[in-house]
Design a protein around this motif. Structure first.
Motif, PDB file in Angstrom:
ATOM      1  N   ASN A  36       0.756  -1.138   0.043  1.00  7.54           N
ATOM      2  CA  ASN A  36      -0.076  -0.010  -0.006  1.00  7.54           C
ATOM      3  C   ASN A  36       0.758   1.231  -0.055  1.00  7.54           C
ATOM      4  O   ASN A  36       0.371   2.479   0.382  1.00  7.54           O
ATOM      5  CB  ASN A  36      -1.021  -0.024   1.109  1.00  7.54           C
ATOM      6  N   GLY A  37       1.930   1.143  -0.440  1.00  6.05           N
ATOM      7  CA  GLY A  37       2.937   2.359  -0.498  1.00  6.05           C
ATOM      8  C   GLY A  37       4.329   2.012  -0.842  1.00  6.05           C
ATOM      9  O   GLY A  37       4.460   0.866  -1.296  1.00  6.05           O
ATOM     10  N   LEU A  38       5.207   2.857  -0.541  1.00  2.00           N
ATOM     11  CA  LEU A  38       6.816   2.624  -0.905  1.00  2.00           C
ATOM     12  C   LEU A  38       7.594   3.486  -0.121  1.00  2.00           C
ATOM     13  O   LEU A  38       6.993   4.338   0.598  1.00  2.00           O
ATOM     14  CB  LEU A  38       6.828   3.094  -2.334  1.00  2.00           C
ATOM     15  N   LEU A  39       8.866   2.947  -0.145  1.00  2.00           N
ATOM     16  CA  LEU A  39       9.877   3.668   0.939  1.00  2.00           C
ATOM     17  C   LEU A  39      10.439   4.639  -0.074  1.00  2.00           C
ATOM     18  O   LEU A  39      10.854   4.056  -1.245  1.00  2.00           O
ATOM     19  CB  LEU A  39      10.737   2.552   1.437  1.00  2.00           C
ATOM     20  N   ILE A  40      10.747   5.945   0.578  1.00  2.00           N
ATOM     21  CA  ILE A  40      11.293   6.894  -0.112  1.00  2.00           C
ATOM     22  C   ILE A  40      12.132   7.572   0.623  1.00  2.00           C
ATOM     23  O   ILE A  40      11.888   7.839   1.872  1.00  2.00           O
ATOM     24  CB  ILE A  40      10.041   7.920  -0.781  1.00  2.00           C
ATOM     25  N   ASP A  41      13.473   8.233   0.091  1.00  2.00           N
ATOM     26  CA  ASP A  41      14.428   8.925   0.559  1.00  2.00           C
ATOM     27  C   ASP A  41      14.845  10.211  -0.398  1.00  2.00           C
ATOM     28  O   ASP A  41      15.112   9.797  -1.472  1.00  2.00           O
ATOM     29  CB  ASP A  41      15.682   8.014   1.092  1.00  2.00           C
ATOM     30  N   LEU A  42      15.137  11.152   0.177  1.00  4.07           N
ATOM     31  CA  LEU A  42      15.778  12.466  -0.747  1.00  4.07           C
ATOM     32  C   LEU A  42      16.925  12.091  -0.893  1.00  4.07           C
ATOM     33  O   LEU A  42      17.975  11.946   0.049  1.00  4.07           O
ATOM     34  CB  LEU A  42      15.088  13.516  -0.057  1.00  4.07           C
ATOM     35  N   ASN A  43      17.382  12.700  -2.039  1.00  2.00           N
ATOM     36  CA  ASN A  43      19.188  12.717  -2.441  1.00  2.00           C
ATOM     37  C   ASN A  43      19.206  14.260  -3.094  1.00  2.00           C
ATOM     38  O   ASN A  43      19.019  14.259  -3.862  1.00  2.00           O
ATOM     39  CB  ASN A  43      19.439  11.726  -3.499  1.00  2.00           C
TER      40      ASN A  43
END
Length: 414
Positions: A36-43
């Protein structure tokens, strides 16, 4: 004997101290997050490349015993106008706030944050707006690059002149910069050249000033198809039950028909909701697959990065040794120890085979030999031989880096 899922759960429970039911609950929760979603990180990188630490000499302080050096901080200096730096910093802050506001910090997933599929469209919309603003600010810097360098030259001339006045007030007629005594004109040029040397190149601005995000725990088409299959099986089960109930007595059939009609209506609502949810998930992952392809086209092999970094470190040490020999006419003790230590550095850090480079490092250690105290009488170290070997190592490391940069990324991307 084949191990079943139950057997595996019991093994994990014995190792962790959890019950089998607890393991099943955790698996269910993780599976829910995963679907139901995703893991995300900023670069986001490069926003600080135009900020450098101020030196004491730029402030007109050259005496290390000056009481201000123990009580004050040197602060920072801007290499481009401050409003441009604030603009980049503001956009970066808004990007991070956007992710923080739409996602969740889940223990065990850091530095990634969990973004639900319900917030994905809003995140993509806002991220596109902020990315466009970021790239516009970046392009402004590139367009005004030459003007900013000229501005650094003019501003740091004024800064150097003000610093020189402070030095004169302290009773000095010279300034010590990098161990050299400089007069007024030499001092001003040294301050200007130091600032210009720290000014990022146009390639650094284009390649290192960037914003993007990365995702993790991607899952593919086959899992979505499996979910659709389970939905279809549920519908088939409802239909079969309906056929069985049609054989009942008329009154019972009417009553059951009303109940089935209600169930069918609810199932249809659930099916439509599930299809809408799956459509959003499919759209999200199709967009992320394209995003991942674009990222793959921009990266190089991690092994190449390790390969190049070790050679740059060795090449830098070789250059500093050659400069020391050129300056002093011989190999000083500390420099000799650095040269002998290059072999240890290679053996410690090399994650690849490079017998040719290692052989040269062995020759260098043998040519340097023991230190002056341990060397036998008459055993004189050959500076010419050491310089020759250092030049060979320098050529070898430079060639290795160029060869690696020329290798196609096709296999890595594949």
């Amino acid at each position: 004997m084949e191990t079943t899922i139950t057997d595996r759960k019991q093994e994990v429970a014995a190792l962790t101290g959890l019950t089998v039911d607890q393991i099943g609950a955790v698996k269910f929760e993780l599976d829910h997050l995963r679907k139901n979603g995703l893991l995300i990180d900023l670069n986001i990188s490069g926003t600080s490349m135009f900020i450098r630490s101020t030196t004491w000499i730029e402030l007109g302080i050259q005496d290390i015993d000056d009481p201000r050096t123990s009580r004050f901080t040197k602060g920072s200096k801007f290499l481009i106008p401050e409003d441009q730096i604030k603009k980049l910093r503001s956009i970066e802050t808004q990007m991070r706030s956007l992710l923080d506001g739409l996602s969740f910090d889940v223990t065990g997933f850091r530095p990634y944050r969990w973004l639900p599929v319900t917030a994905y469209e809003k995140f993509r919309e806002k991220w596109a707006e902020l990315t466009e603003r970021f790239n516009q600010a970046k392009q402004e810097i590139i367009d005004n690059y030459d003007g900013y360098r000229d501005l650094v030259y003019a501003d740091f001339r004024l800064i150097a002149e003000a610093a020189w006045k402070q030095i004169e007030k302290q009773g000095y007629s010279y300034a010590i910069v990098n161990g050299k005594a400089l007069d007024r004109n030499e001092f001003i040029q040294a301050i200007i050249q130091d600032a210009l040397a720290k000014f990022p190149s146009i390639n650094q601005v284009e390649n290192d000033l960037k914003c993007d995000y990365v995702t993790a725990l991607l899952y593919g088409q086959e899992e979505l198809e499996a979910e659709k299959l389970r939905t279809q099986q549920l519908q088939n089960l409802i239909y079969e039950e309906r056929q069985k109930r049609l054989a009942l007595e008329h009154d019972e059939r009417l009553r059951m028909e009303r109940e089935r009609e209600q169930l069918r209506h609810e199932a249809e609502i659930n099916r439509l909701a599930e299809e809408e949810k799956n459509a959003k998930i499919m759209a999200m992952w199709e967009a992320e697959l394209q995003h991942a392809r674009e990222q793959l086209n921009q990266i190089s092999s991690p092994l190449d990065e390790v390969f190049n970094d070790l050679r740059r470190r060795i090449s830098g040490d070789v250059e500093s040794m050659l400069e020391s020999i050129k300056k002093n006419g011989y190999l000083k003790g500390k420099v000799a120890e650095k040269g002998k230590g290059l072999l240890d550095l290679f053996d410690l850090m090399a994650a690849h085979d490079d017998n040719q480079l290692r052989a040269k490092l062995v020759e260098l250690r043998q040519a340097i030999g023991p230190d002056n105290k341990s060397r036998a009488d008459g055993d004189v170290r050959s500076t010419e031989e050491i310089v020759s070997i250092l030049n060979q190592i320098g050529d070898l490391t430079s060639k290795a880096v160029k060869d690696t940069m020329n290798v196609s990324r096709a296999r890595f991307v594949e």
